[in-house]
Write an enzyme that holds these catalytic residues in place. Structure first.
Site, PDB file in Angstrom:
ATOM      1  N   ILE A  65       0.902  -1.154   0.000  1.00  0.00           N
ATOM      2  CA  ILE A  65       0.000   0.000   0.000  1.00  0.00           C
ATOM      3  C   ILE A  65       0.939   1.202   0.000  1.00  0.00           C
ATOM      4  CG2 ILE A  65      -0.198  -0.224   2.538  1.00  0.00           C
ATOM      5  CD1 ILE A  65      -2.861   1.172   2.467  1.00  0.00           C
ATOM      6  N   SER A  66       0.729   2.147  -0.912  1.00  0.00           N
ATOM      7  CA  SER A  66       1.659   3.270  -1.051  1.00  0.00           C
ATOM      8  C   SER A  66       1.639   4.158   0.184  1.00  0.00           C
ATOM      9  CB  SER A  66       1.288   4.119  -2.267  1.00  0.00           C
ATOM     10  OG  SER A  66       1.315   3.342  -3.431  1.00  0.00           O
TER      11      SER A  66
END
Ligand code: SAH
Length: 218
Positions: A65-66
């Protein structure tokens, strides 16, 4: 409100102040969603305490997940006003999809790994998001069935802009996509006007690879 919810809300406020406002995120609608969407529910249980930190996190299948700032920057660059249909390539945890669903009319999101797509849908369903369509497959081909899109966001790095995505973009629309190889890419905004395409480079970034027919080979 239960004390846990309070704790997460405080962490979100702090994330917005320290990681977004202090940099270059100034779209009030974008800042507001980041204060509300419960990012900790999109990360695996064991990383939960780290959910609002200034870095990416593992979500399984070797994917991430960025970092909150990158999600916010890409979202701001989509210039959403509220009425758009958006295609997201790379559902991952579903966090970016939740942010988009709050800011536009409808979201079509496609993920390569069925496991991640199912998990993301569970999380987003439990939060009540009803304007998201989930697809599993190679997003470098776009999702023809629901085209054209006013906006397209690609959350994995590609050797170049996949042609089908440009074809499935509405006239006057734009794509936000990291382009480049190896360990660093350029975050691009690609605008379509008539038969022409204009590219603007936003910054350097690092993403997991986009794997597919018009991306990187397996
Ligand atoms: N937007 C996600 C970030 C996910 S990381 C989030 O908010 O959590 C990028 C994702 O792109 C990974 O889950 C990866 O499996 C997926 N991906 C890579 N190549 C793809 C392709 N060709 N089609 C669809 N998804 C792809």
């Amino acid at each position: 409100m239960n004390p846990d919810e309070d704790k997460w809300r405080v962490e979100r406020e702090e994330m917005v102040r320290r990681q977004l406002e202090s940099r270059d995120i100034d779209d009030e609608r974008v800042l507001d969603v980041f204060r509300r969407v419960p990012r900790h529910l999109f990360v695996p249980e064991r990383w939960r305490d780290d959910a609002y930190s200034d870095h990416p996190l593992s979500i399984g299948e070797g994917q991430t997940i960025s970092q909150p700032y990158i999600v916010a920057l890409m979202t701001q660059r989509l210039e959403l006003k509220g009425g758009e249909k958006v295609l997201e390539v790379g559902t991952g945890s579903g966090y970016q999809a939740a942010i988009l669903a709050e800011l536009c009319e409808s979201v079509v999101t496609i993920e390569r790994f069925g496991t991640l797509s199912v998990k993301a849908k569970e999380t987003l369903d439990s939060l009540g998001y009803a304007n998201i369509t989930y697809c599993v497959g190679d997003g470098t081909r776009g999702v023809e069935e629901h085209a054209p899109y006013d906006r397209i966001i690609v959350t994995a790095s590609s050797p170049d802009v996949p042609r089908p995505l440009v074809d499935q973009l509405a006239d006057g629309g734009l794509i936000v996509i990291p382009v480049g190889g190896g360990f660093s890419q350029d975050l691009l905004v690609v605008r379509k006007k008539g038969t022409g395409v204009r590219r603007e480079s936003v910054c350097k970034c690092v993403f997991v690879p986009l794997v597919g027919k018009y991306g990187f080979p397996e």
